[in-house]
Design a protein around this motif. Structure first.
Motif, mmCIF file in Angstrom:
data_model
loop_
_atom_site.group_PDB
_atom_site.id
_atom_site.type_symbol
_atom_site.label_atom_id
_atom_site.label_comp_id
_atom_site.label_asym_id
_atom_site.label_seq_id
_atom_site.Cartn_x
_atom_site.Cartn_y
_atom_site.Cartn_z
ATOM 1 N N ARG A 104 -5.148 23.218 20.111
ATOM 2 C CA ARG A 104 -6.145 22.919 19.097
ATOM 3 C C ARG A 104 -5.882 21.515 18.548
ATOM 4 N N LEU A 105 -6.916 20.696 18.498
ATOM 5 C CA LEU A 105 -6.773 19.333 17.998
ATOM 6 C C LEU A 105 -6.933 19.312 16.475
ATOM 7 N N THR A 106 -6.231 18.401 15.833
ATOM 8 C CA THR A 106 -6.183 18.354 14.372
ATOM 9 C C THR A 106 -6.493 16.942 13.877
ATOM 10 N N GLU A 107 -6.403 16.787 12.571
ATOM 11 C CA GLU A 107 -6.608 15.481 11.941
ATOM 12 C C GLU A 107 -5.704 14.417 12.563
ATOM 13 N N ALA A 108 -4.505 14.809 12.949
ATOM 14 C CA ALA A 108 -3.564 13.854 13.545
ATOM 15 C C ALA A 108 -4.071 13.295 14.871
ATOM 16 N N ASP A 109 -5.017 14.006 15.501
ATOM 17 C CA ASP A 109 -5.553 13.576 16.795
ATOM 18 C C ASP A 109 -6.867 12.806 16.660
ATOM 19 N N GLY A 133 -16.784 21.538 14.034
ATOM 20 C CA GLY A 133 -16.282 22.767 14.652
ATOM 21 C C GLY A 133 -14.909 22.532 15.245
ATOM 22 N N ASP A 134 -14.330 23.581 15.788
ATOM 23 C CA ASP A 134 -13.010 23.456 16.404
ATOM 24 C C ASP A 134 -13.086 22.624 17.677
ATOM 25 N N PHE A 135 -12.085 21.773 17.876
ATOM 26 C CA PHE A 135 -11.947 21.009 19.110
ATOM 27 C C PHE A 135 -10.605 21.341 19.748
ATOM 28 N N TRP A 136 -10.632 21.378 21.071
ATOM 29 C CA TRP A 136 -9.448 21.710 21.855
ATOM 30 C C TRP A 136 -9.204 20.598 22.861
ATOM 31 N N GLY A 137 -7.942 20.402 23.234
ATOM 32 C CA GLY A 137 -7.639 19.308 24.139
ATOM 33 C C GLY A 137 -6.487 19.607 25.074
ATOM 34 N N VAL A 138 -6.344 18.720 26.043
ATOM 35 C CA VAL A 138 -5.217 18.744 26.982
ATOM 36 C C VAL A 138 -4.511 17.401 26.872
ATOM 37 N N GLY A 149 -15.323 20.703 22.291
ATOM 38 C CA GLY A 149 -15.378 21.370 20.997
ATOM 39 C C GLY A 149 -16.757 21.915 20.704
ATOM 40 N N GLU A 150 -17.032 22.123 19.423
ATOM 41 C CA GLU A 150 -18.306 22.677 18.978
ATOM 42 C C GLU A 150 -19.042 21.662 18.112
ATOM 43 N N ARG A 151 -20.378 21.712 18.190
ATOM 44 C CA ARG A 151 -21.191 20.789 17.389
ATOM 45 C C ARG A 151 -22.224 21.593 16.600
ATOM 46 N N HIS A 154 -25.702 27.721 14.552
ATOM 47 C CA HIS A 154 -26.832 28.463 14.005
ATOM 48 C C HIS A 154 -26.456 29.936 13.978
ATOM 49 N N PRO A 155 -27.165 30.747 13.213
ATOM 50 C CA PRO A 155 -26.893 32.184 13.255
ATOM 51 C C PRO A 155 -26.980 32.719 14.686
ATOM 52 N N GLY A 156 -25.860 33.191 15.202
ATOM 53 C CA GLY A 156 -25.830 33.786 16.532
ATOM 54 C C GLY A 156 -25.528 32.834 17.665
ATOM 55 N N TYR A 157 -25.461 31.519 17.396
ATOM 56 C CA TYR A 157 -25.254 30.539 18.461
ATOM 57 C C TYR A 157 -24.311 29.434 17.997
ATOM 58 N N SER A 158 -23.580 28.865 18.945
ATOM 59 C CA SER A 158 -22.784 27.673 18.674
ATOM 60 C C SER A 158 -22.771 26.810 19.932
ATOM 61 N N GLU A 159 -22.910 25.497 19.734
ATOM 62 C CA GLU A 159 -23.041 24.570 20.856
ATOM 63 C C GLU A 159 -21.686 24.020 21.291
ATOM 64 N N ILE A 160 -21.438 24.035 22.582
ATOM 65 C CA ILE A 160 -20.279 23.362 23.166
ATOM 66 C C ILE A 160 -20.642 21.897 23.359
ATOM 67 N N SER A 161 -19.771 21.001 22.908
ATOM 68 C CA SER A 161 -20.094 19.579 22.965
ATOM 69 C C SER A 161 -18.813 18.761 23.043
#
Length: 227
Positions: A104-109, A133-138, A149-151, A154-161
């Protein structure tokens, strides 16, 4: 017939889950300038178009994505326009190969995330886009080489971006693994993942189809500027 909530993804994000990041009134909203250049309208009425015109920066752009054709307010022109594909996940398919370590990526990243997005250009990305939204990295040897991560939410949906890989590390399945990770996080909340990609990016579309996404609809993507 009522619009699907994803037909106006930016408007419906800014008037629901991302309301705290919204600026605007009437029938138009935009994200705060430190977070994103995306904006959306409720409809193409004169009131909504006037509200959109009021949001236009003196020197800069706003970016609209919606199913309906984009109607330009007076004093605003299209700097760029393209067709996109909006894809929703039907059945997640993970790769058989071993997955990389995903963190999980944080402010430090934040600075490394901005640098990677600036290099690879996955779409409009500012330093605080990560707050949506949450961002993940390698990482490899401490260097961020891929992320997703997510951008819009909406109710019931979340976008991968924000899916991107440093060009020196392509071909290792990092984007696939990261999309699977983000999709799993979204589905764990009982939401459906979706994403948006330019229709000309056939390579990315094939990757997403192999992940289990299907095209729900075409969308209009327009970059606006004063003029």
């Amino acid at each position: 017939m009522n619009d699907h909530i994803l037909d106006r993804p930016i408007w419906n994000s800014l008037t629901t889950a991302h309301g705290p990041f919204a600026i605007g009134d009437g029938g138009a909203r935009r994200f705060t300038p430190n977070v994103s250049i995306f904006a959306g309208v409720r409809d193409e009425s004169a009131d909504s178009l006037a509200a959109l015109a009021r949001l236009m920066p003196e020197d800069g752009n706003l970016f609209l994505i919606q199913v309906a054709p984009v109607v330009l307010p007076d004093g605003v022109r299209a700097a760029k326009a393209a067709e996109g594909c909006q894809m929703v996940l039907e059945n997640l398919k993970a790769l058989a190969r071993s997955a990389p370590e995903i963190i999980r990526l944080t402010e430090a990243d934040a600075e490394d995330m901005l640098n990677l997005a600036t290099l690879t250009k996955p779409g409009p990305y500012l330093r605080d886009t990560r707050l949506l939204g949450d961002f993940w990295g390698v990482k490899e040897d401490g260097k961020l080489i891929a992320m997703a991560g997510e951008r819009f939410k909406h109710p019931g949906y979340s976008e991968i971006s924000g899916v991107c890989t440093h060009p020196d590390y392509l071909g290792r399945g990092l984007a696939h693994a990261l999309c699977v990770k983000v999709a799993e996080q979204i589905m764990a909340r009982g939401e459906q993942p979706y994403l948006q990609v330019f229709a000309t990016n056939t390579r990315a579309i094939r990757v997403y189809e192999n992940l289990g996404f299907r095209t729900r609809t075409k969308v209009n993507a327009v970059m606006l500027e004063r003029g």
